[in-house]
Scaffold this motif. Structure first.
Motif, PDB file in Angstrom:
ATOM      1  N   VAL A  13      64.981  11.443  64.817  1.00  0.00           N
ATOM      2  CA  VAL A  13      64.387  10.713  65.944  1.00  0.00           C
ATOM      3  C   VAL A  13      63.400   9.645  65.458  1.00  0.00           C
ATOM      4  O   VAL A  13      63.244   8.607  66.104  1.00  0.00           O
ATOM      5  CB  VAL A  13      63.686  11.670  66.943  1.00  0.00           C
ATOM      6  CG1 VAL A  13      64.688  12.550  67.656  1.00  0.00           C
ATOM      7  CG2 VAL A  13      62.608  12.493  66.263  1.00  0.00           C
ATOM      8  N   LEU A  29      64.954   8.931  78.564  1.00  0.00           N
ATOM      9  CA  LEU A  29      65.491   9.606  77.384  1.00  0.00           C
ATOM     10  C   LEU A  29      65.631  11.103  77.651  1.00  0.00           C
ATOM     11  O   LEU A  29      64.644  11.789  77.945  1.00  0.00           O
ATOM     12  CB  LEU A  29      64.574   9.374  76.180  1.00  0.00           C
ATOM     13  CG  LEU A  29      64.389   7.920  75.742  1.00  0.00           C
ATOM     14  CD1 LEU A  29      63.304   7.829  74.674  1.00  0.00           C
ATOM     15  CD2 LEU A  29      65.697   7.336  75.222  1.00  0.00           C
ATOM     16  N   ILE A  31      66.232  14.403  75.874  1.00  0.00           N
ATOM     17  CA  ILE A  31      66.096  14.801  74.469  1.00  0.00           C
ATOM     18  C   ILE A  31      66.314  16.302  74.292  1.00  0.00           C
ATOM     19  O   ILE A  31      65.690  17.122  74.973  1.00  0.00           O
ATOM     20  CB  ILE A  31      64.715  14.394  73.907  1.00  0.00           C
ATOM     21  CG1 ILE A  31      64.420  12.917  74.204  1.00  0.00           C
ATOM     22  CG2 ILE A  31      64.648  14.654  72.406  1.00  0.00           C
ATOM     23  CD1 ILE A  31      63.056  12.444  73.739  1.00  0.00           C
ATOM     24  N   ASP A  32      67.195  16.629  73.372  1.00  0.00           N
ATOM     25  CA  ASP A  32      67.467  18.010  72.981  1.00  0.00           C
ATOM     26  C   ASP A  32      66.276  18.539  72.165  1.00  0.00           C
ATOM     27  O   ASP A  32      65.531  17.748  71.582  1.00  0.00           O
ATOM     28  CB  ASP A  32      68.755  18.010  72.138  1.00  0.00           C
ATOM     29  CG  ASP A  32      69.052  19.360  71.525  1.00  0.00           C
ATOM     30  OD1 ASP A  32      69.109  20.339  72.282  1.00  0.00           O
ATOM     31  OD2 ASP A  32      69.245  19.424  70.296  1.00  0.00           O
ATOM     32  N   THR A  36      66.839  18.991  66.930  1.00  0.00           N
ATOM     33  CA  THR A  36      66.662  17.561  67.174  1.00  0.00           C
ATOM     34  C   THR A  36      65.175  17.228  67.009  1.00  0.00           C
ATOM     35  O   THR A  36      64.814  16.328  66.257  1.00  0.00           O
ATOM     36  CB  THR A  36      67.141  17.179  68.585  1.00  0.00           C
ATOM     37  OG1 THR A  36      68.540  17.435  68.674  1.00  0.00           O
ATOM     38  CG2 THR A  36      66.868  15.717  68.890  1.00  0.00           C
ATOM     39  N   LEU A  37      64.324  18.011  67.678  1.00  0.00           N
ATOM     40  CA  LEU A  37      62.881  17.790  67.585  1.00  0.00           C
ATOM     41  C   LEU A  37      62.226  18.775  66.621  1.00  0.00           C
ATOM     42  O   LEU A  37      61.165  18.507  66.055  1.00  0.00           O
ATOM     43  CB  LEU A  37      62.237  17.936  68.966  1.00  0.00           C
ATOM     44  CG  LEU A  37      62.579  16.845  69.980  1.00  0.00           C
ATOM     45  CD1 LEU A  37      61.934  17.168  71.329  1.00  0.00           C
ATOM     46  CD2 LEU A  37      62.140  15.467  69.497  1.00  0.00           C
ATOM     47  N   VAL A  63      60.752  10.616  79.792  1.00  0.00           N
ATOM     48  CA  VAL A  63      61.311  11.594  78.857  1.00  0.00           C
ATOM     49  C   VAL A  63      61.583  12.908  79.593  1.00  0.00           C
ATOM     50  O   VAL A  63      60.774  13.358  80.397  1.00  0.00           O
ATOM     51  CB  VAL A  63      60.316  11.867  77.695  1.00  0.00           C
ATOM     52  CG1 VAL A  63      60.857  12.951  76.774  1.00  0.00           C
ATOM     53  CG2 VAL A  63      60.057  10.575  76.913  1.00  0.00           C
ATOM     54  N   ILE A 114      69.624  12.048  73.406  1.00  0.00           N
ATOM     55  CA  ILE A 114      69.379  12.194  71.971  1.00  0.00           C
ATOM     56  C   ILE A 114      69.570  13.666  71.602  1.00  0.00           C
ATOM     57  O   ILE A 114      68.919  14.538  72.170  1.00  0.00           O
ATOM     58  CB  ILE A 114      67.944  11.765  71.601  1.00  0.00           C
ATOM     59  CG1 ILE A 114      67.655  10.354  72.118  1.00  0.00           C
ATOM     60  CG2 ILE A 114      67.728  11.850  70.095  1.00  0.00           C
ATOM     61  CD1 ILE A 114      66.181   9.963  72.024  1.00  0.00           C
ATOM     62  N   ASP A 121      75.488  17.646  73.205  1.00  0.00           N
ATOM     63  CA  ASP A 121      74.703  16.461  73.540  1.00  0.00           C
ATOM     64  C   ASP A 121      75.570  15.212  73.697  1.00  0.00           C
ATOM     65  O   ASP A 121      75.493  14.504  74.707  1.00  0.00           O
ATOM     66  CB  ASP A 121      73.646  16.225  72.454  1.00  0.00           C
ATOM     67  CG  ASP A 121      72.804  17.465  72.204  1.00  0.00           C
ATOM     68  OD1 ASP A 121      72.165  17.936  73.156  1.00  0.00           O
ATOM     69  OD2 ASP A 121      72.804  17.959  71.065  1.00  0.00           O
TER      70      ASP A 121
END
Ligand code: MG
Length: 167
Positions: A13, A29, A31-32, A36-37, A63, A114, A121
């Motif tokens: 990311v 966005l 976001i997973d 991912t994070l 987000v 993302i 995803d």
């Protein structure tokens, strides 16, 4: 095959170019979380990730965290972040993507997904007609790094141990 192909592929990311997303008129966005994070077995976001999520909001992006994981996992991860979030999303099914866009007040033309997984995803996002961004899973990156270090360690040990035996 087209449904499994992301529009964009980045290492992580942190490699995303936010200006480019703005040029594409991306405003929301999805976001997973897992891989991912943060690695799947880590409860909270790192300081770097927190700052990145904060910067998204500063830059004007909406987000929404969208995870297939449990309420417990998602709520805990989101505790210090206070983002909009959906747990048990059942990606690649479309329901959670629709709900996320409702929450962010965005639509299929200005929303990106993302995530690290092609079959949840990317497939889910593409089925909705969203802009899809694939990242390399954090876990496997750590895995490869660990493997790499172990290999080096083995070589070092091989080089060192016979010498000791020869003493
Ligand atoms: Mg994931």
């Amino acid at each position: 095959m087209k449904l499994l192909t992301p529009d964009l592929f980045v290492e992580s990311v942190f490699h995303l170019n936010l200006e480019q997303l703005k040029k594409r008129n991306i405003k929301g966005l999805i976001i997973d979380i897992d891989n991912t994070l943060v690695a799947w077995d880590i409860k909270y976001a790192s300081e770097e990730t927190k700052q990145w999520l904060l910067s998204l909001q500063k830059e004007g992006f909406q987000v929404c965290l969208v995870s297939n994981n449990t309420e417990d996992r998602v709520v805990k991860f989101n505790e210090a972040l206070n983002l909009q979030a959906i747990h048990r999303a059942v990606k690649p099914r479309r329901g959670a993507f629709k709900r996320a866009m409702e929450m962010m007040k965005t639509n299929v033309n200005n929303t990106a997904v993302i995530g690290d997984q092609i079959f949840t995803d990317v497939l889910g996002g593409n089925r909705m007609g969203l802009y899809t961004i694939l990242v390399i899973p954090i876990e496997s990156k750590e895995f490869w790094w660990t493997e790499f270090v172990r290999k080096i360690e083995k070589h070092v040990l091989k080089a060192v141990v016979p010498e000791r035996q020869g003493d």
